[in-house]
Design an enzyme around this catalytic site. Structure first.
Site, PDB file in Angstrom:
ATOM      1  N   HIS A  68       0.860  -1.191   0.000  1.00  0.00           N
ATOM      2  CA  HIS A  68       0.000   0.000   0.000  1.00  0.00           C
ATOM      3  C   HIS A  68       0.892   1.236   0.000  1.00  0.00           C
ATOM      4  CE1 HIS A  68      -3.924   1.957   1.661  1.00  0.00           C
ATOM      5  NE2 HIS A  68      -3.178   2.864   1.046  1.00  0.00           N
ATOM      6  N   ARG A 117       1.964   4.997  -0.220  1.00  0.00           N
ATOM      7  CA  ARG A 117       1.305   6.277   0.033  1.00  0.00           C
ATOM      8  C   ARG A 117       2.164   7.405  -0.537  1.00  0.00           C
ATOM      9  NH1 ARG A 117      -0.724   3.169   4.397  1.00  0.00           N
ATOM     10  NH2 ARG A 117      -2.956   3.522   4.697  1.00  0.00           N
ATOM     11  N   HIS A 143       6.554   4.120   3.985  1.00  0.00           N
ATOM     12  CA  HIS A 143       6.899   2.699   4.123  1.00  0.00           C
ATOM     13  C   HIS A 143       7.201   2.143   2.727  1.00  0.00           C
ATOM     14  CE1 HIS A 143       2.546   2.836   3.600  1.00  0.00           C
ATOM     15  NE2 HIS A 143       2.358   3.144   4.868  1.00  0.00           N
ATOM     16  N   GLU A 191      -2.683  -1.687  -3.109  1.00  0.00           N
ATOM     17  CA  GLU A 191      -3.740  -0.873  -2.527  1.00  0.00           C
ATOM     18  C   GLU A 191      -3.353   0.600  -2.578  1.00  0.00           C
ATOM     19  OE1 GLU A 191      -5.206  -3.997   0.967  1.00  0.00           O
ATOM     20  OE2 GLU A 191      -4.069  -2.192   1.504  1.00  0.00           O
ATOM     21  N   HIS A 201      -7.878  -5.401   7.624  1.00  0.00           N
ATOM     22  CA  HIS A 201      -7.618  -4.353   8.606  1.00  0.00           C
ATOM     23  C   HIS A 201      -7.834  -4.894  10.022  1.00  0.00           C
ATOM     24  CE1 HIS A 201      -6.450  -0.079   8.877  1.00  0.00           C
ATOM     25  NE2 HIS A 201      -6.916  -0.206  10.103  1.00  0.00           N
ATOM     26  N   GLY A 232      -1.322  -7.463   7.490  1.00  0.00           N
ATOM     27  CA  GLY A 232       0.039  -6.965   7.576  1.00  0.00           C
ATOM     28  C   GLY A 232       0.481  -6.675   8.988  1.00  0.00           C
TER      29      GLY A 232
END
Length: 237
Positions: free
Chosen positions: A43, A45, A50, A70, A190, A213
């Site tokens: 994911h 961003r 990260h 994602e 999540h 994760g």
């Protein structure tokens, strides 16, 4: 069996903390697949705190299972996805300053926006999924966008389950039943963990895939990555 996709964002977070290449994101992606995970999720961003965009490109030929990317579909993200052509793109409406994803799409309000993006992804043979809250209205809205799947946002379930409220799974059960009836594939993610994953899977019909994760990496600090992945796989059978 519900497939396990391991989100390796936290591996990149740890790497970035020292500015080097330890732990190595590529090697961890290889390992989680070797240990039995059926997919790898990232994911990226905008601030690349990260997973970096370059990581996404570097992982293209490393992920031989299912590659799930994602993110919020801004122009840079979409350009990357269309170049990489992962197995699946999961559209998440996270704000630029969000610590982690904290809400699903309003699939009714954003129908046109989502439909356009989904159409472009499907033209490029990329499976699409929309991150949604456990709301029947949002499931119905998702169908209208043309998406292949939805990903149920499971933070509320996980939080309530920890408090002993097992009835918190009921909206997810209802949404899964409706989604399947309407022809949507069902993913979830999540705050799912070894503590709650089996109960969630048993109460969410036709669950195709979970993306895990943060909890998985935390558990692996104590029990080891291979051991933890094997435990998830057994609970998802």
């Amino acid at each position: 069996m519900t497939k396990l996709s391991v989100n390796i964002n936290k591996i990149a977070t740890l790497r970035n903390a020292r500015g080097g290449d330890m732990p190595n994101v590529i090697n961890v992606a290889k390992d989680v697949q070797k240990f039995g995970a059926q997919g790898v999720t990232i994911h990226p961003r905008p601030d690349e705190r990260h997973i970096r965009y370059q990581d996404a490109y570097d992982l293209k030929d490393i992920v031989t299972t299912e590659y799930n990317i994602e993110g919020n579909p801004n122009p840079k993200f979409l350009d990357m996805v269309l170049k990489i052509k992962p197995t699946q793109v999961t559209l998440v409406p996270d704000a630029v300053d969000a610590i982690t994803s904290n809400a699903g799409w309003d699939t009714v309000t954003h129908k046109s926006f989502l439909s356009e993006i989904i159409s472009e992804c499907k033209k490029n043979n990329i499976r699409t999924s929309i991150f949604v809250d456990p709301s029947l209205a949002m499931i119905e809205g998702a169908v209208a966008t043309g998406t292949d799947r939805i990903e149920l946002y499971t933070e509320e379930f996980a939080s309530q389950y920890t408090l002993g409220n097992k009835k918190a799974v009921e909206p997810y059960t209802q949404c899964a039943i409706l989604a399947h009836k309407l022809g949507l594939g069902i993913n979830a993610g999540h705050d799912l963990s070894l503590e709650n994953i089996q109960f969630f899977k048993e109460n969410t019909p036709n669950l195709l895939e979970v993306s895990i994760g943060h909890a998985l990496i935390c558990e692996a600090l104590y029990q080891g990555l291979e051991s933890v992945i094997n435990q998830y796989l057994k609970k998802l059978q």
